[in-house]
Design a protein around this motif. Structure first.
Motif, mmCIF file in Angstrom:
data_model
loop_
_atom_site.group_PDB
_atom_site.id
_atom_site.type_symbol
_atom_site.label_atom_id
_atom_site.label_comp_id
_atom_site.label_asym_id
_atom_site.label_seq_id
_atom_site.Cartn_x
_atom_site.Cartn_y
_atom_site.Cartn_z
ATOM 1 N N ASP A 1 20.330 -12.587 49.324
ATOM 2 C CA ASP A 1 20.338 -13.376 48.090
ATOM 3 C C ASP A 1 19.944 -14.813 48.363
ATOM 4 O O ASP A 1 19.212 -15.428 47.572
ATOM 5 C CB ASP A 1 21.727 -13.326 47.448
ATOM 6 C CG ASP A 1 21.821 -14.194 46.203
ATOM 7 O OD1 ASP A 1 21.177 -13.852 45.196
ATOM 8 O OD2 ASP A 1 22.507 -15.227 46.254
ATOM 9 N N ALA A 2 20.425 -15.377 49.466
ATOM 10 C CA ALA A 2 20.080 -16.751 49.818
ATOM 11 C C ALA A 2 18.575 -16.918 49.979
ATOM 12 O O ALA A 2 17.996 -17.921 49.548
ATOM 13 C CB ALA A 2 20.798 -17.156 51.104
ATOM 14 N N LEU A 3 17.940 -15.921 50.580
ATOM 15 C CA LEU A 3 16.491 -15.959 50.773
ATOM 16 C C LEU A 3 15.749 -15.670 49.469
ATOM 17 O O LEU A 3 14.833 -16.399 49.079
ATOM 18 C CB LEU A 3 16.092 -14.948 51.844
ATOM 19 C CG LEU A 3 14.605 -14.826 52.176
ATOM 20 C CD1 LEU A 3 14.421 -14.525 53.651
ATOM 21 C CD2 LEU A 3 13.940 -13.737 51.352
ATOM 22 N N ALA A 4 16.148 -14.594 48.777
ATOM 23 C CA ALA A 4 15.411 -14.139 47.597
ATOM 24 C C ALA A 4 15.484 -15.118 46.439
ATOM 25 O O ALA A 4 14.565 -15.199 45.620
ATOM 26 C CB ALA A 4 15.936 -12.775 47.151
ATOM 27 N N SER A 5 16.567 -15.882 46.364
ATOM 28 C CA SER A 5 16.716 -16.861 45.297
ATOM 29 C C SER A 5 16.000 -18.164 45.604
ATOM 30 O O SER A 5 15.884 -19.038 44.736
ATOM 31 C CB SER A 5 18.202 -17.148 45.049
ATOM 32 O OG SER A 5 18.774 -17.776 46.194
ATOM 33 N N GLY A 6 15.559 -18.335 46.848
ATOM 34 C CA GLY A 6 14.865 -19.555 47.242
ATOM 35 C C GLY A 6 15.780 -20.696 47.614
ATOM 36 O O GLY A 6 15.309 -21.798 47.877
ATOM 37 N N ARG A 7 17.105 -20.460 47.641
ATOM 38 C CA ARG A 7 18.027 -21.553 47.969
ATOM 39 C C ARG A 7 17.941 -21.956 49.438
ATOM 40 O O ARG A 7 18.150 -23.102 49.771
ATOM 41 C CB ARG A 7 19.473 -21.139 47.639
ATOM 42 C CG ARG A 7 19.653 -20.743 46.197
ATOM 43 C CD ARG A 7 21.095 -20.537 45.783
ATOM 44 N NE ARG A 7 22.021 -20.111 46.780
ATOM 45 C CZ ARG A 7 22.212 -18.832 47.133
ATOM 46 N NH1 ARG A 7 21.503 -17.857 46.578
ATOM 47 N NH2 ARG A 7 23.127 -18.533 48.041
ATOM 48 N N TRP A 8 17.663 -21.003 50.303
ATOM 49 C CA TRP A 8 17.616 -21.257 51.739
ATOM 50 C C TRP A 8 16.303 -20.714 52.285
ATOM 51 O O TRP A 8 16.098 -19.509 52.331
ATOM 52 C CB TRP A 8 18.801 -20.572 52.442
ATOM 53 C CG TRP A 8 20.125 -21.119 52.029
ATOM 54 C CD1 TRP A 8 20.938 -20.648 51.030
ATOM 55 C CD2 TRP A 8 20.786 -22.259 52.590
ATOM 56 N NE1 TRP A 8 22.058 -21.420 50.939
ATOM 57 C CE2 TRP A 8 21.999 -22.409 51.892
ATOM 58 C CE3 TRP A 8 20.483 -23.148 53.621
ATOM 59 C CZ2 TRP A 8 22.905 -23.425 52.178
ATOM 60 C CZ3 TRP A 8 21.380 -24.156 53.916
ATOM 61 C CH2 TRP A 8 22.585 -24.290 53.203
ATOM 62 N N PRO A 9 15.391 -21.578 52.721
ATOM 63 C CA PRO A 9 14.089 -21.133 53.258
ATOM 64 C C PRO A 9 14.227 -20.730 54.720
ATOM 65 O O PRO A 9 13.645 -21.347 55.625
ATOM 66 C CB PRO A 9 13.214 -22.377 53.087
ATOM 67 C CG PRO A 9 14.171 -23.523 53.258
ATOM 68 C CD PRO A 9 15.476 -23.055 52.645
ATOM 69 N N LEU A 10 15.006 -19.678 54.981
ATOM 70 C CA LEU A 10 15.353 -19.287 56.334
ATOM 71 C C LEU A 10 14.878 -17.867 56.630
ATOM 72 O O LEU A 10 14.641 -17.072 55.724
ATOM 73 C CB LEU A 10 16.878 -19.325 56.516
ATOM 74 C CG LEU A 10 17.615 -20.568 56.040
ATOM 75 C CD1 LEU A 10 19.115 -20.366 56.172
ATOM 76 C CD2 LEU A 10 17.172 -21.777 56.859
ATOM 77 N N ALA A 11 14.773 -17.556 57.913
ATOM 78 C CA ALA A 11 14.580 -16.173 58.323
ATOM 79 C C ALA A 11 15.914 -15.439 58.184
ATOM 80 O O ALA A 11 16.977 -15.995 58.478
ATOM 81 C CB ALA A 11 14.084 -16.110 59.760
ATOM 82 N N VAL A 12 15.864 -14.172 57.739
ATOM 83 C CA VAL A 12 17.078 -13.405 57.492
ATOM 84 C C VAL A 12 16.972 -12.032 58.143
ATOM 85 O O VAL A 12 15.940 -11.362 58.046
ATOM 86 C CB VAL A 12 17.319 -13.239 55.978
ATOM 87 C CG1 VAL A 12 18.320 -12.123 55.689
ATOM 88 C CG2 VAL A 12 17.823 -14.543 55.376
ATOM 89 N N VAL A 13 18.057 -11.623 58.808
ATOM 90 C CA VAL A 13 18.226 -10.246 59.254
ATOM 91 C C VAL A 13 19.377 -9.657 58.448
ATOM 92 O O VAL A 13 20.461 -10.249 58.379
ATOM 93 C CB VAL A 13 18.567 -10.169 60.757
ATOM 94 C CG1 VAL A 13 18.807 -8.709 61.167
ATOM 95 C CG2 VAL A 13 17.457 -10.782 61.600
ATOM 96 N N ALA A 14 19.132 -8.505 57.830
ATOM 97 C CA ALA A 14 20.168 -7.855 57.029
ATOM 98 C C ALA A 14 20.394 -6.446 57.557
ATOM 99 O O ALA A 14 19.498 -5.606 57.513
ATOM 100 C CB ALA A 14 19.773 -7.819 55.555
ATOM 101 N N PHE A 15 21.598 -6.206 58.079
ATOM 102 C CA PHE A 15 21.985 -4.889 58.571
ATOM 103 C C PHE A 15 22.764 -4.151 57.481
ATOM 104 O O PHE A 15 23.723 -4.696 56.927
ATOM 105 C CB PHE A 15 22.900 -5.018 59.799
ATOM 106 C CG PHE A 15 22.272 -5.625 61.015
ATOM 107 C CD1 PHE A 15 21.511 -4.859 61.885
ATOM 108 C CD2 PHE A 15 22.477 -6.969 61.319
ATOM 109 C CE1 PHE A 15 20.952 -5.414 63.028
ATOM 110 C CE2 PHE A 15 21.926 -7.530 62.462
ATOM 111 C CZ PHE A 15 21.158 -6.754 63.314
#
Length: 204
Positions: free
Chosen positions: A108-122
């Motif tokens: 959600d942090a990535l998809a909403s654009g709030r955090w322009p970070l790399a994400v790993v989701a397990f």
């Protein structure tokens, strides 16, 4: 020298310490990376541990609203970790890695654009309401067990499609026979992804 920060986000009913075994492994394999594993801000109603949002009565219809309502507390937790480790001026050197509910919030942090970070989701799902608005250059790795009985693997497959359509560089790894957990193979997939996104050389 500390070159990057990876923030580990635990699942519901757990705490940050439960993921630090993974952090210890990654710290050796990703030299220069600092690992942080904060506790979620809310007490888990079902017993011991913490949660990022309430799962009591959660379903497909209300989950998105609960995630939106949990954003402020989540963002404060992430920002505190970033500030404490000295990365406030270098967000491009920060990544989120979440398991289950932690992965839901990371996506959600990535998809909403709030955090322009790399994400790993397990073992997670993308429950962010439309429209998605990720920042340019966002990237995600989705890792899921094919035999997951808690969150079906099709959730990561659907998430990959939505993120890809929204312009996120998305990688998907479905591990045959794996249930709702992080395997050594999944952890290694994450090491490779994080090394590439953070510009850190992975050690075998």
């Amino acid at each position: 020298m500390t070159e990057s920060l990876i923030i580990l986000l635990h699942g519901v009913g757990s705490n940050g310490g439960d993921l630090m075994h993974l952090g210890d492994i990654w710290r050796e394999m990703l030299p220069g990376a600092t690992l942080a594993a904060p506790d979620a801000p809310f007490v888990f109603e079902g017993g011991r541990g913490r949660q990022w949002f309430s799962v009591a009565g959660a379903n497909a219809q209300n989950r998105g609203g609960r995630i939106v309502a949990a954003r402020a507390a989540f963002d404060a937790t992430v920002q505190e970790a970033i500030d404490r480790h000295g990365f406030s001026q270098a967000p491009e050197r920060v990544a989120l890695a979440g398991f289950s509910q932690g992965g839901i919030m990371a996506l959600d942090a990535l998809a909403s654009g709030r955090w322009p970070l790399a994400v790993v989701a397990f073992s997670a799902r993308l429950a962010t309401p439309d429209p998605l608005a990720p920042a340019a250059g966002s990237a995600a790795l989705l890792v899921h067990g094919e035999a997951d009985r808690i969150i079906p693997a099709r959730e990561s497959e659907a998430a990959a499609e939505r993120l890809d359509r929204a312009g996120v560089h998305t990688e998907l790894f479905i591990e045959p026979g794996l249930d709702h957990t992080i395997s050594s193979e999944g952890a290694m997939q994450a090491v490779d992804f994080l090394a590439r996104r953070l510009g850190t050389r992975a050690h075998a």
